[in-house]
Scaffold this motif. Structure first.
Motif: not given
Length: 787
Positions: A216-224, A242-246, A715-721, A700-705
């Motif tokens: 989740s810290q260095i994840g991601s989704n992609a379509y081409a 999906h990368f860190p928020w801080t 409330t401590s959002i670490e990473d995600g979209n 799930m696809f739309s990520v907030t960890s």
């Protein structure tokens, strides 16, 4: 003639002194559009770097300054508890000025050197204009900090070097810095008791303790999407890293325009002077973190008469001790320098496995051996040239040709073109170890355990176990033709599982296990990624006519659909309601009964208004660990639909226990069962609670960890979209939309500290202004910066 020559030399010398020579005088135009996106217009690489450096510094100077402190091995001295002694020890050694100057600067093409010099000059011009006393405050600020100083080009190269090592050495510094040598030169014997104890060690525990970033810290989704699957016969791309928020591992949105030389819009990680993920007039691309290994371990056979020597073929080689001096806080405001030792082999540094499992530690290990690290990205200074060439490509063929440079350190690449081509490739730096070599060079119980759990571990006593090299590729890594890739007019996708499933109809097989695994169960996020695509192509998702366009792709991105809930919710509710006496499972019986009712009414989505996501989240965190969760096992012939069906038979009790434990966790955190998701998961910006949809990457696809906080929620959002883009082409300009979930600036006083986060909360998008007329229409400020 001699007088003329003397005069010419005098004029040239004067130009050098006054700064008119390339590298000394800079200027660029910075046009900011809605939400603070800077568009840098410049006539050269040095000026483009200068403008971008200045614009970035206006928003995030302190973030990069802190990264410079860390990259220079000064985090403990200046950052206190935020610092890492292990990082300081390792990077004081690896990030020396001399090596960074020689390999990271002097070896670069001229335009890259000019870009770096300009970028550094822009950062410094901002610092000079602003003053340390007026820099950003807040948690990520550095106002009046003693560690703020004028930056050097070599500082930026050190930061970029650390980013290249993100999935290898940078994450393993505690193992490298924690080595303790033997106390004597006496013969070292195998410890049979410790060896026998290895059978009780869990490979899963070893992997968890290795220190590498979580998905989740260095994840991601992609379509081409290719022309065959789009509605306009052009390509279409969704990029959703999906990368860190801080911290420094975030993205920054910008547009760098040098006309025909380079004209790219998108985002770059903090400190990168070019776009990492973005688009130009003909190509759009994104990245997902790949499953490829970035390093291997080697197990060394020690000299029984000298534990500071290891066997290599028919001779013993010395293990070299290197002492590095790390700056530490001294008495008062003083500074002291303390020595620390690292131990090196021709492969790389010795590591102490005690940090992974106590029984594996020591010099030697229980097997009388040592384990060392070899990092494929240690000398990878190709990243800047790599991303520049990708941004310059005007066709898919040119784009793929640029990838052959093999500078991407740890990512897959997913791309689409105006002409309707789609591409997936794990074209990244991966040790060149074939399946055959892996089979023959992993020898012994420890090597097998480490290979299964954490990293391929080869026999360091045999030169035949060294990495191979492909013609035309950097030494020791797989070449372009040896790496998995798929070009198509249909579609490709990736969500951090291996290359194997890039398109369900065109599976990629036969590659080295160091690149990824094949014919294995896919994560739920991956399955949802492809299920969504198949349903869209078949027009089976209530989004209109078959095929993708920028509108329905944006809808899919913010749909907040949860595949785990689709698979198990009905059965879970039935199991929940079948419990007649919750007191056997929890003291919170009333809340458990209420949770059953809430889950029974939940819509299965993680939207802001949804009631029930928190109950399901806490259940799933526990249930996904169950070995027999699914009644129908994985079938490689049906990777999108298996495994499935909640195992309410043999795992029925464990499932109810997982639900009860999740309810207990919510009660302990003082969280009601009927609270809407948007009131539980939010980002606090200057006291404003901005609700954030989405959920964890494991289901799930739309990520907030985010972690559960007592009395507050998630409330401590670490990473995600993070930086999200949807790009296609329907006329002379790209048809592009984007967002940056955590906003452009880390300065709490900036108008762009939370504006994009509010837009993201509302499922909103920026219509990305790429062409001049669109930029002019969205302009909120203009300035020319000079040096």
């Amino acid at each position: 003639m001699r007088v003329f020559n003397i005069l010419l030399i005098s004029i040239l010398s004067s130009l050098l002194i006054t700064g008119c020579k390339d590298g000394d005088k800079y200027y660029a135009d910075i046009v900011r559009t809605d939400y603070g996106i800077p568009h840098i217009k410049a006539n050269s690489w040095k000026n483009a770097g200068f403008g971008l450096g200045y614009a970035y510094a206006e928003d995030n100077f302190c973030v990069l300054m802190k990264a410079v402190v860390r990259a220079n091995g000064q985090s403990v001295r200046f950052l206190g508890e935020e610092g890492s002694l292990a990082d300081d020890i390792v990077f004081t050694y690896y990030n020396t000025d001399a090596v960074m100057q020689r390999e990271g600067i002097e070896s670069q093409p001229k335009h890259v050197r000019r870009l770096l010099r300009g970028y550094t000059a822009g950062l410094n011009r901002y610092l000079k204009d602003t003053g340390v006393e007026n820099l950003a405050g807040g948690e990520e600020g550095c106002r009046d900090a003693e560690w703020v100083r004028e930056l050097r080009v070599v500082d930026i190269v050190k930061v970029l070097h650390n980013k290249a090592l993100r999935s290898s050495t940078q994450s393993l510094t505690p193992l490298i810095a924690g080595v303790e040598p033997p106390s004597s030169q006496s013969a070292q014997r195998v410890n049979p008791d410790a060896v026998r104890a290895l059978s009780a060690i869990s490979p899963q525990d070893i992997a968890a303790n290795m220190g590498l970033p979580k998905d989740s810290q260095i994840g991601s989704n992609a379509y081409a999407i290719g022309a065959n699957a789009s509605q306009n016969n052009s390509g279409l791309l969704l990029g959703n890293p999906h990368f860190p928020w801080t911290g420094e591992d975030r993205f920054y949105m910008f547009h760098l325009d040098m006309g025909d030389k380079y004209n790219v819009m998108g985002a770059g990680l903090h400190g990168f002077p070019v776009v990492n993920v973005g688009f130009n007039n003909d190509i759009a691309w994104t990245h997902t973190v790949s499953t490829g290994s970035r390093f291997t371990l080697y197990e060394l056979t020690l000299n029984p008469d000298n534990p500071f020597q290891y066997l290599y073929d028919d001779e013993y080689r010395d293990i070299e001790k290197v002492t590095v001096n790390v700056e530490m806080p001294g008495a008062g405001d003083g500074v002291v320098t303390r020595p620390y030792d690292l131990y090196l082999t021709h492969f790389g540094p010795v590591i102490n496995l005690a940090g992974v499992d106590e029984s594996l530690g020591g010099w030697p290990t229980p097997f009388g051996t040592l384990v060392v690290l070899k990092d494929a990205n240690m000398m990878n200074f190709r990243t800047l040239s790599q991303w520049i060439e990708m941004g310059q490509a005007n066709s898919m063929d040119a784009f793929k040709e640029s990838l052959a440079r093999l500078g991407l350190p740890w990512v897959n690449t997913i791309a689409a073109s105006r002409g309707g081509d789609a591409f997936y490739g794990d074209i990244s730096v991966i040790p060149n170890v074939s399946q055959q070599k892996l089979g023959s060079c992993v020898r012994g119980q420890l090597a097998m355990l480490l290979t299964e759990a954490a990293a391929p571990t080869l026999d360091g006593s045999d030169s035949e176990c060294e990495w191979d090299s492909d013609e035309g590729a950097p030494r020791g890594v797989f070449g372009f033709e040896s790496l998995p890739q798929l070009s198509t007019r249909d579609y490709v996708a990736n969500a951090n599982d291996s290359y194997w499933l890039s398109n369900p109809g065109q599976l990629l097989e036969g590659f080295s296990p160091l690149i990824g695994e094949e014919r294995i169960a896919q994560a739920l996020r991956t399955r949802q990624t492809f299920i969504q695509a198949q349903q869209r192509i078949a027009a089976a998702d209530d989004l209109g006519a078959a095929g993708f366009n920028t509108g329905n792709m944006r809808t899919i991105m913010f749909d907040n659909r949860n595949l785990a809930a689709e698979l198990v919710l009905d059965d879970l509710v039935a199991v929940c309601k079948a419990v007649t006496d919750w007191s056997l499972l929890t003291v919170n019986t009333a809340q458990a009964a209420q949770a059953c009712d809430v889950l029974g009414q939940w819509d299965g989505f993680f939207n802001l208004e949804s009631i029930g996501p928190h109950i399901f989240t806490e259940f799933w965190l526990r249930a996904e660990q169950l070995p027999d969760l699914w009644a129908v096992p994985f079938d490689a012939a049906a990777p999108l639909t298996t495994p499935n069906t909640l195992n309410t038979g043999t795992a029925g009790i464990a499932i109810v226990q997982a639900l009860a434990a999740g309810i207990d966790a919510l009660v302990a955190a003082d969280i009601p069962m009927d609270r809407p998701w948007g009131q539980l998961q939010y980002s606090d910006r200057n006291g404003e609670r901005i609700p954030i949809a989405g959920g964890r990457s494991s289901f799930m696809f739309s990520v907030t960890s985010s972690d559960l906080i007592l009395g507050e929620g998630y409330t401590s959002i670490e990473d995600g979209n993070s930086y999200i883009q949807v790009v296609s082409w329907d006329d002379h300009c790209p048809d592009a939309y984007g967002n940056l979930t955590y906003s452009q600036s880390t300065d709490p006083a900036s108008p762009h500290y939370a504006d994009l986060t509010r837009l993201y909360s509302q499922n909103g998008w920026i219509d990305m202004p790429y062409c001049d007329e669109a930029i002019e229409a969205a302009t909120i400020s203009k300035k020319r910066v000079r040096e």
